[in-house]
Design an enzyme around this catalytic site. Structure first.
Site, PDB file in Angstrom:
ATOM      1  N   GLY A 274      37.311  -4.353 -10.227  1.00 39.50           N
ATOM      2  CA  GLY A 274      38.693  -4.452 -10.663  1.00 39.50           C
ATOM      3  C   GLY A 274      39.351  -5.794 -10.435  1.00 39.50           C
ATOM      4  O   GLY A 274      40.551  -5.947 -10.679  1.00 39.50           O
ATOM      5  N   GLU A 316      31.731  -4.542  -7.151  1.00 43.95           N
ATOM      6  CA  GLU A 316      31.281  -4.353  -8.524  1.00 43.95           C
ATOM      7  C   GLU A 316      32.091  -5.197  -9.518  1.00 43.95           C
ATOM      8  O   GLU A 316      32.780  -4.668 -10.385  1.00 43.95           O
ATOM      9  CB  GLU A 316      31.386  -2.877  -8.904  1.00 43.95           C
ATOM     10  CG  GLU A 316      30.503  -1.975  -8.070  1.00 43.95           C
ATOM     11  CD  GLU A 316      30.857  -0.499  -8.233  1.00 43.95           C
ATOM     12  OE1 GLU A 316      30.102   0.331  -7.715  1.00 43.95           O
ATOM     13  OE2 GLU A 316      31.899  -0.187  -8.860  1.00 43.95           O
ATOM     14  N   PRO A 317      32.043  -6.508  -9.421  1.00 49.03           N
ATOM     15  CA  PRO A 317      32.766  -7.336 -10.400  1.00 49.03           C
ATOM     16  C   PRO A 317      32.080  -7.284 -11.761  1.00 49.03           C
ATOM     17  O   PRO A 317      30.874  -7.470 -11.868  1.00 49.03           O
ATOM     18  CB  PRO A 317      32.695  -8.741  -9.792  1.00 49.03           C
ATOM     19  CG  PRO A 317      31.412  -8.719  -9.001  1.00 49.03           C
ATOM     20  CD  PRO A 317      31.279  -7.319  -8.461  1.00 49.03           C
ATOM     21  N   GLY A 318      32.826  -7.016 -12.792  1.00 49.32           N
ATOM     22  CA  GLY A 318      32.303  -7.054 -14.159  1.00 49.32           C
ATOM     23  C   GLY A 318      33.107  -8.047 -14.962  1.00 49.32           C
ATOM     24  O   GLY A 318      32.632  -9.110 -15.341  1.00 49.32           O
ATOM     25  N   ARG A 319      34.387  -7.703 -15.164  1.00 47.33           N
ATOM     26  CA  ARG A 319      35.299  -8.597 -15.879  1.00 47.33           C
ATOM     27  C   ARG A 319      35.332  -9.984 -15.240  1.00 47.33           C
ATOM     28  O   ARG A 319      35.370 -10.998 -15.936  1.00 47.33           O
ATOM     29  CB  ARG A 319      36.704  -7.978 -15.853  1.00 47.33           C
ATOM     30  CG  ARG A 319      37.763  -8.801 -16.544  1.00 47.33           C
ATOM     31  CD  ARG A 319      39.157  -8.452 -16.040  1.00 47.33           C
ATOM     32  NE  ARG A 319      39.415  -7.043 -15.904  1.00 47.33           N
ATOM     33  CZ  ARG A 319      40.093  -6.303 -16.766  1.00 47.33           C
ATOM     34  NH1 ARG A 319      40.595  -6.859 -17.837  1.00 47.33           N
ATOM     35  NH2 ARG A 319      40.299  -5.019 -16.554  1.00 47.33           N
ATOM     36  N   ARG A 360      42.050  -3.954 -26.666  1.00 48.58           N
ATOM     37  CA  ARG A 360      42.807  -4.018 -25.419  1.00 48.58           C
ATOM     38  C   ARG A 360      44.297  -4.306 -25.638  1.00 48.58           C
ATOM     39  O   ARG A 360      45.134  -3.826 -24.878  1.00 48.58           O
ATOM     40  CB  ARG A 360      42.216  -5.068 -24.465  1.00 48.58           C
ATOM     41  CG  ARG A 360      40.823  -4.709 -23.961  1.00 48.58           C
ATOM     42  CD  ARG A 360      40.362  -5.661 -22.853  1.00 48.58           C
ATOM     43  NE  ARG A 360      41.158  -5.468 -21.657  1.00 48.58           N
ATOM     44  CZ  ARG A 360      42.118  -6.290 -21.252  1.00 48.58           C
ATOM     45  NH1 ARG A 360      42.420  -7.383 -21.970  1.00 48.58           N
ATOM     46  NH2 ARG A 360      42.785  -6.052 -20.147  1.00 48.58           N
ATOM     47  N   TYR A 364      46.258  -1.460 -23.950  1.00 50.16           N
ATOM     48  CA  TYR A 364      46.842  -1.823 -22.658  1.00 50.16           C
ATOM     49  C   TYR A 364      48.004  -2.808 -22.762  1.00 50.16           C
ATOM     50  O   TYR A 364      48.492  -3.284 -21.737  1.00 50.16           O
ATOM     51  CB  TYR A 364      45.767  -2.466 -21.764  1.00 50.16           C
ATOM     52  CG  TYR A 364      44.569  -1.609 -21.483  1.00 50.16           C
ATOM     53  CD1 TYR A 364      44.687  -0.275 -21.139  1.00 50.16           C
ATOM     54  CD2 TYR A 364      43.285  -2.153 -21.548  1.00 50.16           C
ATOM     55  CE1 TYR A 364      43.576   0.495 -20.875  1.00 50.16           C
ATOM     56  CE2 TYR A 364      42.166  -1.393 -21.279  1.00 50.16           C
ATOM     57  CZ  TYR A 364      42.319  -0.066 -20.949  1.00 50.16           C
ATOM     58  OH  TYR A 364      41.208   0.696 -20.681  1.00 50.16           O
ATOM     59  N   CYS A 391      44.069  -0.825 -41.000  1.00 44.05           N
ATOM     60  CA  CYS A 391      45.217  -0.086 -41.526  1.00 44.05           C
ATOM     61  C   CYS A 391      45.993   0.586 -40.392  1.00 44.05           C
ATOM     62  O   CYS A 391      46.124   1.816 -40.345  1.00 44.05           O
ATOM     63  CB  CYS A 391      44.744   0.945 -42.544  1.00 44.05           C
ATOM     64  SG  CYS A 391      44.021   0.203 -44.008  1.00 44.05           S
ATOM     65  N   GLU A 392      46.482  -0.206 -39.470  1.00 38.37           N
ATOM     66  CA  GLU A 392      47.292   0.256 -38.344  1.00 38.37           C
ATOM     67  C   GLU A 392      48.335  -0.813 -38.035  1.00 38.37           C
ATOM     68  O   GLU A 392      47.999  -1.997 -37.920  1.00 38.37           O
ATOM     69  CB  GLU A 392      46.433   0.473 -37.085  1.00 38.37           C
ATOM     70  CG  GLU A 392      45.393   1.554 -37.197  1.00 38.37           C
ATOM     71  CD  GLU A 392      45.980   2.949 -37.137  1.00 38.37           C
ATOM     72  OE1 GLU A 392      47.134   3.083 -36.660  1.00 38.37           O
ATOM     73  OE2 GLU A 392      45.294   3.885 -37.571  1.00 38.37           O
TER      74      GLU A 392
END
Length: 472
Positions: A274, A316-319, A360, A364, A391-392
């Protein structure tokens, strides 16, 4: 720590853009090194990555495309691995076989949470003992595959899963290493939908109602399972460690209670991931060294308080590893000024991708940095909204971006910090094929995930019986 707050307030998506002029940059051509990959530069006005101009990259690979700076990613992985902790890259951020091999080269572990992610890791030849298997609803088939592969540890998330895993391990004749995922009641300063340690959510065993302690006792009761540690995860895009201090206090309190009640001293405390990255100027995440030194210090103090031997610490770093290493390059299709109430004007810039390659912003309300990439411009900047082709009305890539006033169709835009949760969360909405991922290093570009084609999409349709007729 810095926080990104739009000056127009939370409803800025509906309001005129005037107040956003507070954030107007001095030079829209500058690449902020805190946001862009280490090799990103401008040469003769053109953005380059890994020594290659994005104009040349797009000419070869098309657009939209994710371009990933391999040296940047490897350097970030090494920064995390250079400390006395166990580092598991969170594969959900982005995963492919090439990336898995790079992580193995740099000495990291890998966190997978589905059978598909496990399949990628195995196809890459990732060392099974350095895998951990996550997820709140692992099927019996997935658990069988994990145990058969020899994954180093499974993070269990429910009493049903404990029983399933115990049966699978007994059937295989192995003793599977297990961590309990603990819901510690800490909500990090992050978006509501990515805060994962408050009580009312699907992950883990609650401390408050005693479920975490009962889960540990359930694991200890099975001969085919070995309880090696506790796990917690408090959210995503976190810039400070105060939440981890409370989480560690509570997790280590549980570890002390298990020692006192069952005589078990656990080997590992996993504090999850995170950790945030810089998406816009002013974001100021800590370095891996700062973060890990703080986390180690927190665990040492908490263990000393209750008289526990200090366990191995895992993160657990990912980003934080892949996020800053990649950019997305789009081609501009239309530039459309729209007059709003009061006579103000918003400029909508439509690109050839959108929410299918970056959900995202819609999901978010995420903020991104965007620049004109194929040339330098000294024309006075205008405030733009970068939108996609879907189409949004919520198909927004960058809600507010200052771009040169001479922006025109055919220009290339580069969006920074798109390595995490963009390609991995991509969809085929409106039947748009997903973009490729291209690694760039030392002047050479290599496709590590190829571009989907319309034929790929049609191949899943049983009504598509004659590819020769329909092939584009």
């Amino acid at each position: 720590m810095a926080r990104t707050v739009h000056p127009a307030g939370p409803r800025h998506a509906d309001d005129a853009p005037g107040a956003a002029s507070l954030f107007r940059p001095r030079d829209v051509n500058v690449l902020d090194p805190a946001i862009w990959p280490v090799s990103a530069d401008r040469v003769d006005g053109v953005v380059t990555l890994g020594g290659v101009a994005v104009t040349d990259l797009v000419a070869e690979h098309g657009s939209p495309t994710f371009f990933l700076d391999e040296d940047d990613l490897r350097s970030r992985a090494r920064d995390w691995a250079a400390h006395d902790v166990d580092v598991y890259y969170a594969g959900k951020a982005f995963l492919c076989t090439a990336l898995a091999r790079w992580l193995a080269d740099e000495g990291l572990g890998l966190d997978v949470c589905t059978g598909g992610e496990l399949a990628v890791a195995r196809a890459a030849g990732f060392p099974a003992e350095r895998l951990e298997f996550h997820g709140n609803n692992k099927s019996t088939a997935e658990l069988r595959r994990a145990v058969a592969a020899g994954v180093g540890q499974v993070i269990v998330d429910s009493f049903d899963e404990i029983d399933r895993l115990a049966a699978v391990a007994a059937e295989a004749g192995v003793r599977q290493r297990v961590l309990i995922r603990v819901t510690v009641g800490v909500e990090a300063h992050t978006h509501e939908f990515i805060a994962t340690a408050h009580e009312d959510q699907k992950f883990g065993f609650s401390l408050r109602d005693g479920a975490a302690a009962r889960a540990a006792e359930a694991v200890l009761a099975h001969e085919s399972l070995e309880l090696v540690g506790l796990h917690s995860h408090i959210g995503s895009q976190i810039f400070e460690t105060s939440g981890f201090e409370i989480a560690a206090h509570r997790v280590i309190g549980l570890a002390a209670a298990l020692r006192d009640r069952h005589g078990v001293e656990l080997d590992e405390i996993n504090l999850g991931g995170g950790l945030g990255i810089a998406y816009v100027s002013g974001d100021d995440p800590e370095t891996p060294k700062q973060t890990l030194e703080r986390l180690i210090g927190i665990v040492e103090v908490e263990c000393a308080t209750v008289g526990l031997r200090v366990p191995r610490i895992a993160v657990e770093p990912g980003r934080a590893i892949v996020g800053p290493s990649a950019i997305t390059v789009y081609e501009v299709g239309t530039v459309k000024p729209v007059t709003l109430d009061g006579g103000t004007e918003r400029v909508y810039v439509s690109v050839d991708g959108g929410m299918s390659d970056n959900i995202r912003t819609a999901l978010y309300d995420a903020a991104y940095t965007c620049v004109l990439a194929n040339r330098r411009s000294e024309v006075e900047p205008i405030l733009c909204r970068i939108v996609g082709k879907h189409c949004e009305s919520g198909d927004i890539v960058v809600r507010d971006a200052w771009l040169p006033g001479d922006l025109r169709p055919g220009d290339l835009l580069a969006v920074a910090a798109t390595g995490a949760y963009c390609r991995s969360m991509a969809s085929n909405y409106n039947h748009v094929p997903r973009p490729p991922v291209v690694a760039v290093r030392g002047g050479v570009s290599t496709v590590i995930v190829r571009r989907e084609t319309e034929e790929d999409l049609l191949r899943l349709d049983p009504g598509f019986t004659d590819p020769g007729v329909h092939r584009v």
